[in-house]
Write a protein that holds these residues in place. Structure first.
Motif, PDB file in Angstrom:
ATOM      1  N   GLY A   1      31.152   7.775 -41.245  1.00 10.68           N
ATOM      2  CA  GLY A   1      30.331   7.124 -40.237  1.00 10.68           C
ATOM      3  C   GLY A   1      30.500   5.622 -40.232  1.00 10.68           C
ATOM      4  O   GLY A   1      30.505   4.989 -39.189  1.00 10.68           O
TER       5      GLY A   1
ATOM      6  N   GLY B   1      34.441   4.674 -39.292  1.00  3.36           N
ATOM      7  CA  GLY B   1      34.804   4.994 -37.925  1.00  3.36           C
ATOM      8  C   GLY B   1      36.304   5.117 -37.779  1.00  3.36           C
ATOM      9  O   GLY B   1      37.043   5.275 -38.742  1.00  3.36           O
TER      10      GLY B   1
ATOM     11  N   ASP C   1      37.351   8.512 -39.550  1.00  2.00           N
ATOM     12  CA  ASP C   1      36.229   9.312 -39.064  1.00  2.00           C
ATOM     13  C   ASP C   1      36.728  10.539 -38.317  1.00  2.00           C
ATOM     14  O   ASP C   1      36.299  11.663 -38.560  1.00  2.00           O
ATOM     15  CB  ASP C   1      35.364   8.427 -38.148  1.00  2.00           C
ATOM     16  CG  ASP C   1      34.175   9.175 -37.604  1.00  2.00           C
ATOM     17  OD1 ASP C   1      33.727   8.833 -36.502  1.00  2.00           O
ATOM     18  OD2 ASP C   1      33.700  10.099 -38.285  1.00  2.00           O
TER      19      ASP C   1
ATOM     20  N   ARG D   1      26.647  11.441 -41.398  1.00  2.00           N
ATOM     21  CA  ARG D   1      27.494  10.644 -40.511  1.00  2.00           C
ATOM     22  C   ARG D   1      26.735  10.200 -39.271  1.00  2.00           C
ATOM     23  O   ARG D   1      26.816   9.040 -38.861  1.00  2.00           O
ATOM     24  CB  ARG D   1      28.716  11.450 -40.119  1.00  2.00           C
ATOM     25  CG  ARG D   1      29.549  10.782 -39.037  1.00  2.00           C
ATOM     26  CD  ARG D   1      30.671  11.691 -38.611  1.00  2.00           C
ATOM     27  NE  ARG D   1      31.412  11.120 -37.504  1.00  2.00           N
ATOM     28  CZ  ARG D   1      31.142  11.371 -36.234  1.00  2.00           C
ATOM     29  NH1 ARG D   1      30.157  12.166 -35.926  1.00  2.00           N
ATOM     30  NH2 ARG D   1      31.863  10.809 -35.287  1.00  2.00           N
ATOM     31  N   SER D   2      26.006  11.123 -38.639  1.00  2.00           N
ATOM     32  CA  SER D   2      25.302  10.725 -37.422  1.00  2.00           C
ATOM     33  C   SER D   2      24.208   9.718 -37.728  1.00  2.00           C
ATOM     34  O   SER D   2      23.975   8.793 -36.956  1.00  2.00           O
ATOM     35  CB  SER D   2      24.736  11.943 -36.693  1.00  2.00           C
ATOM     36  OG  SER D   2      23.714  12.520 -37.448  1.00  2.00           O
TER      37      SER D   2
ATOM     38  N   LEU E   1      25.956   6.442 -38.228  1.00  2.42           N
ATOM     39  CA  LEU E   1      26.446   5.920 -36.952  1.00  2.42           C
ATOM     40  C   LEU E   1      25.362   5.157 -36.215  1.00  2.42           C
ATOM     41  O   LEU E   1      25.601   4.091 -35.670  1.00  2.42           O
ATOM     42  CB  LEU E   1      26.953   7.055 -36.057  1.00  2.42           C
ATOM     43  CG  LEU E   1      28.378   7.528 -36.264  1.00  2.42           C
ATOM     44  CD1 LEU E   1      28.689   8.633 -35.294  1.00  2.42           C
ATOM     45  CD2 LEU E   1      29.341   6.377 -36.092  1.00  2.42           C
TER      46      LEU E   1
END
Lengths: 375, 268, 292
Positions: C116, C119, C123, C173-174, C177
């Motif tokens: 995350g 990127g 990623d 990861r989300s 982010l």
């Protein structure tokens, strides 16, 4: 569903049919003579928070103001002044987080309906209030993105409002919707009507909200910080729209804002709120040029000015009073440059009439025009 | 080389652009937040950057601070290209250019005491023992008009104005040469805004700090700035001394912006 | 935009999120009792749960015993005390599930953070791996692993970790982010902080809340996976007791001696249900606080 039954102030049985209305309106005519076109007359409004223990802690105390036909009254104050609560109490739609069952309102808020009746908004039941919302009073909320239904097109939201209150076909509603959007300043109402809220920019959303709020042709519009989230150029469009509607339809507006600049442009009269009370009230230019309450004067002084000589605005010391825990005596005295020992610290000042139309809540109101450091 | 660098602008952008691309598996459409902007920041001045939201002023500010790398063009600080700085040099840059965010909670973590947040920059930079750090913190607090008692509290215990001032203090502990304030008063009450403006004014007077003030509120810019740059859709459409740009504007967009503001301004 | 005056006093806000529902309290108590009992028993290192007594085989609960006073939950087909075996099995299952969850979390969270925050191609590459693994059924993966590597407890734990890491990776990861776009990340960089500091001192504490909840909620699933594997015979091997295998072995006596299968099943239900209830409550509380 449609508005034909209205509770009369005396609590008599609802007057249905032309005959009943005629009697009531004759009664009303007599009262009106003394009222001089008062659309909204708020007296001694109180809004409180019901604590878990049961007792009620007041937030807004004894607020009183009037809105005449075709008049714009601005309710001005900073956070914690209670201005939003006051206005939303009228239609009992409380709180930034939606309906908060702990908020209770008391007092009288007389609304002159289109049929000539005087109703007390605060004593209406839910069904009657639903009939009033939209038809008599329109509401523009602060954040258009969350106030507009994201999955309904703009035209559907307008049609929904009209169908709720007016007796017309869907096609007629749709036609009127386009007219409303044109009135709201959209150059291409057909295109905007078919849009979803997220397809519109911030200013357009706000104007779409105005169109929806006015869908059922209310005579009073409550606008809760309608320009706060917008850029300067777009603010101007929204203000312009509101002024045009006011001129065309005789719309009355209760305009809530903290932005004195915006208010100076649109308001006829201003009511300044601080610590849950109305501390000054009067014609807009009067209040802004010759403030009678030290808070109003200090507030005006604390605004940065667009003058060629760069002058630094003068801050008001400390932080705004918490309406739940106001200081003893006058709520503003800890920050007031004119406070004197005695009444200021012990007694809550009452609202005194200065001269026609001007009222101030202060033990020692400012008597003459303030000398300003800059020109 | 050093002298030459010092006599030039303290920070500058030369034809800098910033493009944002939608990050999908294939390259999505790109948005030019800033297009070919050239700007020179002189030591000791207060530069106001004004524009609507979406005009790119925040992006510009971040490029000046070295928080964002330009997609094209050059960003320089004291003559050195920011892209060439690494490691210790980059850290040294951070100590010279500080950024104040609109939302104070960016600088003050809600989980920590204010004192810990204020100390963090000094810990990262290193080189000072605890009493010296404490001294810096106290000096910074004095500059923003706050007392020691705040150090032990958490951000949510402070008022909005105090939080913003504490956030500014955090930027000051490193004794930067340049302060970039991005909408420092936008989220504050009207009467509190004036407090922050006074703080910024005092900073410029007392320590000769260079300040970049980014705001959508022209009146705020007017109160503090020496020079004003007007941004529109990623470009600087007009730049010059405050009185000239704000009261004798030349560019159509500037006039438009002022019209909208003048219409809302209190003419007193 | 100036903040609205605080209409809700802070105390009221806390009360809304602070009242613990009765079900959660009961769940916590049950869980604590089981954990305590099984932990203490396992700690004694005793072998009593393996003690057979063929004369007393398949005795119903409450039967007096020659060596333990009374068999509270009866005995199985080898005369072993079902309660003691269940307690030991709980300890084992607990341990395996916990290790599996922690192992999976460690791998998953680290990969999620890396993916995350960095990127770009890193990623995208990692997410392709995640998607690939999602396409393969968990149980099948684990069975393959066990077939290749044997049936030791460590293999079991490792396989369980590997089968679940992608869930944790995706969530982390989300979260990273969206955290990455927040101003506070820039603020740390602005004062000279590096990637490590930004990620571990600032981002991680801010996203810890949903991560904890995810950890808690995945625990029951892992326990059931382990029970399922043992049921199939490829999990924990005899003579170490396992709740799943006890249920499997008790199937044959379901009609005549139901307690042999039902008591361990009851333990599985109690443990997983308690953890689930507590996890749900934690998630609701986290939501309330996040919203407020």
């Amino acid at each position: 569903m449609k508005v034909d039954a209205v509770v009369t102030p005396t609590g008599a049985a609802p007057a249905l049919g032309p005959a009943g209305l005629q009697d009531a309106s004759q009664l009303q005519a007599a009262r009106s003579a003394a009222q001089v076109d008062m659309l909204l007359d708020v007296q001694a409004l109180q809004v409180g928070l019901r604590a878990p223990g049961g007792q009620i802690r007041p937030i807004v105390r004894a607020a009183g103001f009037t809105v005449g036909r075709g008049e714009v009254l601005a309710l001005v104050g900073e956070s914690g002044s209670g201005k939003s609560l006051t206005a939303l109490a009228l239609v009992r739609l409380f709180g930034a987080n939606g309906l908060d069952p702990r908020l209770v309102a008391a007092g009288r808020a007389w609304l002159c309906t289109r049929s000539g009746e005087r109703v007390d908004l605060l004593s209406l039941g839910d069904a009657e209030l639903q009939a009033i919302r939209g038809r008599e009073i329109g509401l523009i909320a602060q954040d258009p993105m969350s106030a507009l239904n994201p999955v309904m097109r703009v035209i559907d939201q307008i049609v929904e409002a009209r169908q709720r209150h007016l007796d017309e076909t869907a096609a007629q509603s749709a036609g009127q919707a386009r007219r409303l959007l044109a009135d709201a300043g959209f150059g291409d109402p057909d295109r905007v009507a078919r849009c979803y809220p997220h397809q519109l920019s911030g200013g357009m959303r706000q104007r779409a909200m105005i169109a929806i709020a006015l869908a059922a042709q209310p005579r009073l519009l409550i606008a809760d910080e309608p320009t706060t989230a917008l850029d300067a150029a777009v603010q101007w469009q929204v203000i312009d729209t509101l002024q045009r509607l006011r001129a065309q339809q005789g719309l009355s507006i209760l305009f809530i804002s903290h932005d004195l600049g915006v208010v100076s442009r649109i308001a006829d009269r201003i009511a300044v709120m601080y610590g849950g009370q109305v501390v000054e009230c009067g014609p807009a230019q009067e209040v802004l040029l010759r403030p009678a309450h030290p808070y109003t004067a200090a507030l005006i002084d604390s605004l940065p000015r667009m003058t060629p000589e760069a002058t630094l605005p003068r801050p008001i010391p400390d932080i705004p009073a918490d309406p739940l825990n106001p200081p003893p005596g006058c709520a503003f005295h800890p920050r007031c440059a004119h406070a004197r020992p005695g009444a200021c610290t012990t007694q809550v000042p009452g609202l005194t009439d200065l001269h026609a139309g001007r009222m101030v809540r202060c033990h020692h109101p400012l008597g003459r025009p303030q000398e300003k450091a800059h020109g | 080389m050093d002298d030459a660098a010092r006599s030039g602008p303290v920070a500058e952008l030369v034809r800098a652009s910033k493009a944002y691309t939608a990050a999908t598996v294939w390259r999505g459409p790109s948005v030019m937040a800033v297009r070919e902007v050239s700007l020179a920041l002189e030591a000791g001045e207060v530069l106001g950057i004004v524009g609507e939201s979406g005009s790119g002023k925040s992006t510009l500010g971040r490029m000046l601070a070295g928080l964002l790398e330009p997609s094209a063009g050059v960003a320089r600080f004291r003559g050195r290209d920011l892209r060439s700085l690494r490691g210790a040099d980059l850290r040294a840059l951070r100590a010279e250019v500080q950024y104040v965010f609109q939302n104070a909670s960016a600088a003050l973590s809600p989980r920590r005491q204010v004192g810990a947040s204020l100390e963090e920059p000094l810990r990262i930079q290193g080189g000072l023992d605890a009493p010296a750090r404490r001294q810096r913190i106290e000096r910074a607090l004095a500059q923003v008009g706050l007392g020691d008692s705040l150090l032990g509290r958490h951000p949510h215990e402070l008022s909005g104005g105090q939080r913003q001032r504490a956030a500014i203090a955090r930027s000051l502990v490193l004794e930067p040469a340049v302060l970039i304030a991005d909408e420092p008063v936008a989220s504050l009450d009207v009467s509190i805004q004036a407090q922050i403006l006074q703080v910024l004014h005092a900073l410029r007077g007392a320590s000769g700090m260079t300040i970049v003030l980014i705001s959508h509120d022209i009146a705020v810019i007017n109160a503090l700035a020496d020079r004003v740059a007007v941004m529109h859709q990623g470009q600087i459409v007009e730049i010059g001394p405050r009185r000239q740009v704000l009261f004798e504007p030349r560019h159509d967009y500037t006039k438009q912006l002022l019209q909208a503001c003048a219409a809302l301004g209190l003419q007193r | 935009m100036p903040e609205m005056g605080a209409i809700t006093p802070p105390r009221a806000r806390a009360a809304r999120g602070g009242a613990v529902p009765a079900s959660v309290l009961v769940a916590a108590v049950v869980l604590a009792l089981i954990a305590l009992a099984s932990g203490l028993y396992a700690a004694t290192g005793s072998d009593l749960h393996n003690r057979t007594d063929l004369l007393a085989r398949l005795s119903p609960p409450g039967t007096a015993s020659t060596w333990i006073g009374v068999h509270l939950a009866g005995t199985d087909e080898l005369g072993r005390d079902v309660l003691l075996r269940s307690l030991m099995g709980s300890a084992i299952s607990f341990g395996v599930a916990l290790a599996g969850v922690l192992g999976g979390c460690l791998i998953g969270i680290l990969i999620g953070i890396f993916s995350g925050y960095r990127g770009g191609w890193v990623d995208r590459g990692l997410m392709v791996v995640v998607d690939a693994q999602l396409a393969l059924p968990n149980l099948l993966l684990i069975l393959c692993g066990i077939a290749l590597l044997g049936t030791s407890v460590w293999v079991l734990i490792a396989m369980i970790s590997l089968s679940r890491w992608e869930t944790y990776a995706r969530l982390t990861r989300s979260l990273v982010l969206s955290a990455r776009e927040r101003d506070y990340v820039d603020a740390v960089r602005a004062i000279g902080g590096g990637t490590l500091r930004t990620v571990f001192v600032h981002i991680l504490p801010n996203i810890a809340s949903p991560l904890w909840v995810m950890l808690t909620l995945s625990f029951p699933a892992v326990m059931l996976t382990e029970a399922g594997l043992s049921f199939l015979g490829v999990g924990v091997q005899p003579p170490t007791p396992s709740l799943g295998r006890m249920v499997a072995e008790g199937r044959n006596q379901l009609v005549t001696a139901p307690w042999v299968a039902l008591v361990p099943a009851l333990f599985i239900v109690m443990i997983t249900l308690s953890v689930q209830l507590i996890g749900d409550w934690l998630r609701d509380r986290a939501d309330v606080r996040a919203r407020v």
